[in-house]
Write an enzyme that holds these catalytic residues in place. Structure first.
Site, short mmCIF file in Angstrom:
data_model
loop_
_atom_site.label_atom_id
_atom_site.label_comp_id
_atom_site.label_asym_id
_atom_site.label_seq_id
_atom_site.Cartn_x
_atom_site.Cartn_y
_atom_site.Cartn_z
N ASP A 107 0.81 -1.22 0.00
CA ASP A 107 0.00 0.00 0.00
C ASP A 107 0.85 1.28 0.00
O ASP A 107 2.01 1.27 0.41
CB ASP A 107 -0.88 0.05 1.25
CG ASP A 107 -2.03 -0.94 1.21
OD1 ASP A 107 -2.03 -1.83 0.33
OD2 ASP A 107 -2.93 -0.82 2.05
N HIS A 248 3.67 -2.10 3.26
CA HIS A 248 3.74 -0.76 2.65
C HIS A 248 5.10 -0.63 1.97
O HIS A 248 6.14 -0.67 2.65
CB HIS A 248 3.58 0.32 3.71
CG HIS A 248 2.25 0.28 4.41
ND1 HIS A 248 1.98 -0.59 5.44
CD2 HIS A 248 1.10 0.97 4.18
CE1 HIS A 248 0.72 -0.43 5.84
NE2 HIS A 248 0.17 0.51 5.09
NI NI Z 1 -2.58 3.23 3.23
#
Ligand code: NI
Length: 298
Positions: A107, A248
């Site tokens: 992400d 991430h």
């Molecule tokens: Ni996010």
């Protein structure tokens, strides 16, 4: 501060391994770590809500994973733990009913380390799903184009990582559409999946798109643990067939952890697929809604 709730799934016993998955998302915690969207004050955590236990559907052969809390990032200011939400996948692809599949998801990018991540994935012939932030795509479209060319999937993670539950329906639609346009311009594809920032969604958010809202079954909390060994350990330890792992790719420590994750899970027989591949080569029909029953198919 350590995560309170933890995010380890609990699996209803006696269920078939390759059946549908339920992600019960109870509370939303923690900080996004983007350095852009996250408000430092936002890392105050909300009380963890109870994980939802959804009833087994159909023949009762499904394996449910109830996941307690675990935000993909910072708890936005003013946000409290909302009603427990659940997500159920309609079914896995034929290939993933036979093979041991898992979906790695990244992400908040693309970012400066995304290119390195793409090389790691290529080295292991692994596919992944990138839930990208539209303005990052517009600023640097190259990694998204490369990701698509390499067979990875792109999902919509909003334009600027705002908490969509604070926006009006029109604002949400505009935000998602702007992100779609950036991805289309960069890579010629339109995201088939949506992952709302912070995993935060409500009925208003849900009504703004017919696309599946994809959350996760394992939160590595890599934004919190900027330690490659810890991130790899958590991902490997928490992996399960049919799982969706949240990372991430804006953190160098996360990208550095990925070779270890790929090596360890490959050794255990896992195949790394995109979220859509996990659910049959098409947009997964995730079902989501509140307890007590698995809700509406999208
Ligand atoms: Ni996010």
């Amino acid at each position: 501060m350590k995560s309170k709730g933890g995010s380890r799934p609990t699996v209803r016993p006696g269920t078939r391994r390759w059946a549908a998955t339920l992600l019960a998302v109870a509370a939303l915690t923690a900080a996004c770590g983007t350095g852009r969207a996250a408000d430092p004050a936002a890392s105050r955590s909300a009380p963890a809500a109870e994980a939802v236990r959804a009833p087994a559907a159909g023949s009762g052969s499904q394996a449910w994973h109830a996941v307690r809390a675990g935000g993909e990032s910072g708890m936005p200011p003013g946000m409290s733990s909302g009603p427990a939400l659940s997500v159920r996948a309609a079914g896995q692809s034929a290939g993933c009913r036979r093979a041991k599949c898992i979906a790695l998801t990244f992400d908040d990018g693309p970012g400066r380390y995304t290119g390195t991540l793409l090389r790691h994935l290529a080295d292991h012939r692994a596919h992944a799903t990138f839930f990208v932030v539209g303005r990052n795509v517009a600023a640097d479209p190259g990694p998204v184009r490369q990701a698509v060319e390499a067979g990875h999937e792109i999902g919509n993670h909003s334009w600027s990582h705002r908490n969509l539950t604070t926006l009006s329906g029109a604002e949400i639609r505009s935000d998602l559409a702007r992100t779609d346009r950036a991805v289309k311009a960069a890579a010629g594809v339109t995201p088939k999946l949506v992952r709302p920032p912070y995993g935060a969604f409500n009925e208003t958010v849900r009504r703004q798109t017919t696309r599946p809202v994809v959350l996760w079954s394992v939160d590595t909390e890599d934004w919190r643990y900027r330690d490659s060994a810890a991130v790899a350990r958590k991902a490997v330890k928490s992996a399960s067939p049919g799982g969706i792992i949240l990372f991430h790719d804006i953190h160098p420590t996360t990208v550095k952890a990925i070779p270890k994750v790929l090596e360890s899970l490959s050794a255990r027989g896992y195949k790394f697929v995109t979220v859509s591949e996990l659910y049959g080569g098409k947009a997964p029909k995730l079902v989501y809604g509140g307890s007590p029953r698995p809700a509406v198919a999208l």
